[in-house]
Design an enzyme around this catalytic site. Sequence first.
Site, PDB file in Angstrom:
ATOM      1  N   GLU A  84       0.825  -1.227   0.000  1.00 34.08           N
ATOM      2  CA  GLU A  84       0.000   0.000   0.000  1.00 34.08           C
ATOM      3  C   GLU A  84       0.853   1.268   0.000  1.00 34.08           C
ATOM      4  OE1 GLU A  84      -2.520  -1.318   3.570  1.00 34.08           O
ATOM      5  OE2 GLU A  84      -4.004  -0.440   2.205  1.00 34.08           O
TER       6      GLU A  84
ATOM      7  N   TYR B 159     -16.683  26.276   3.497  1.00 39.53           N
ATOM      8  CA  TYR B 159     -16.444  24.845   3.237  1.00 39.53           C
ATOM      9  C   TYR B 159     -15.409  24.617   2.134  1.00 39.53           C
ATOM     10  CZ  TYR B 159     -20.498  26.000   0.251  1.00 39.53           C
ATOM     11  OH  TYR B 159     -21.373  26.623  -0.594  1.00 39.53           O
TER      12      TYR B 159
ATOM     13  N   GLU C  78      -7.518   5.791  11.337  1.00 43.48           N
ATOM     14  CA  GLU C  78      -7.730   6.439  12.637  1.00 43.48           C
ATOM     15  C   GLU C  78      -6.831   7.675  12.770  1.00 43.48           C
ATOM     16  OE1 GLU C  78      -7.629   3.205  12.144  1.00 43.48           O
ATOM     17  OE2 GLU C  78      -8.932   2.137  13.547  1.00 43.48           O
TER      18      GLU C  78
ATOM     19  N   LYS D 107     -12.751   3.972   3.665  1.00 49.84           N
ATOM     20  CA  LYS D 107     -11.755   3.468   2.716  1.00 49.84           C
ATOM     21  C   LYS D 107     -12.440   2.417   1.847  1.00 49.84           C
ATOM     22  CE  LYS D 107      -6.951   1.798   2.729  1.00 49.84           C
ATOM     23  NZ  LYS D 107      -5.871   1.233   3.568  1.00 49.84           N
TER      24      LYS D 107
HETATM   25  N1  LIG Z   1      -9.088  -0.165  12.135  1.00 50.74           N
HETATM   26  C1  LIG Z   1      -8.309  -0.286  11.018  1.00 50.74           C
HETATM   27  N2  LIG Z   1      -8.138  -1.492  10.466  1.00 50.74           N
HETATM   28  C2  LIG Z   1      -7.388  -1.613   9.368  1.00 50.74           C
HETATM   29  C3  LIG Z   1      -6.769  -0.499   8.775  1.00 50.74           C
HETATM   30  C4  LIG Z   1      -6.975   0.766   9.374  1.00 50.74           C
HETATM   31  O1  LIG Z   1      -6.466   1.819   8.919  1.00 50.74           O
HETATM   32  N3  LIG Z   1      -7.753   0.834  10.491  1.00 50.74           N
HETATM   33  N4  LIG Z   1      -6.020  -0.663   7.649  1.00 50.74           N
HETATM   34  C5  LIG Z   1      -5.847  -1.838   7.086  1.00 50.74           C
HETATM   35  C6  LIG Z   1      -5.110  -1.983   5.813  1.00 50.74           C
HETATM   36  O2  LIG Z   1      -4.371  -0.849   5.474  1.00 50.74           O
HETATM   37  C7  LIG Z   1      -6.144  -2.361   4.760  1.00 50.74           C
HETATM   38  O3  LIG Z   1      -6.964  -1.220   4.449  1.00 50.74           O
HETATM   39  C8  LIG Z   1      -5.569  -2.913   3.474  1.00 50.74           C
HETATM   40  O4  LIG Z   1      -6.616  -3.378   2.660  1.00 50.74           O
HETATM   41  C9  LIG Z   1      -6.388  -3.075   7.662  1.00 50.74           C
HETATM   42  N5  LIG Z   1      -7.209  -2.840   8.825  1.00 50.74           N
END
Ligand SMILES: Nc1nc2c(c(=O)[nH]1)N=C([C@H](O)[C@@H](O)CO)CN2
Length: 117
Positions: free
Chosen positions: A21, A53, A73, A98
Amino acid sequence: MDTVFIKKLCIDTVIGVYEWEKSIQQRLELDLELQCDTRQAAASDDIRQALDYSVIATEVTELVQREPIELIETVAERVAALLLQNFKTCRVQVSVSKPGAVPTAETVGVRIVREAG
Ligand SMILES: Nc1nc2c(c(=O)[nH]1)N=C([C@H](O)[C@@H](O)CO)CN2
């Protein structure tokens, strides 16, 4: 209390925990809510009395794209801090989605609420 909001602010950036990533851009979608009193802006019909905005969207996008981030987060926390610091609001809600992160889900994300002080 009133709210200025932005829905589905799309930001392409380097985001993610895994190695694969860190060399690609992925899309985040942000929903922002800033609690405020809109009456002065309405009475004066003056953008200087309002939470603009357009300015908010630009500042948030620049912040998120500034450097690679691993967790959504972290994005949410940094955006909330920026909004409370730079704009006349006492309470913000920040949602970071996401889409595509979990292929079997429409989207995934976090939502936080932060207050000034
Ligand atoms: N609570 C979260 N869980 C996950 C995150 C995140 O940012 N917060 N990120 C990932 C990986 O980057 C995922 O998006 C890859 O597909 C996994 N879990």
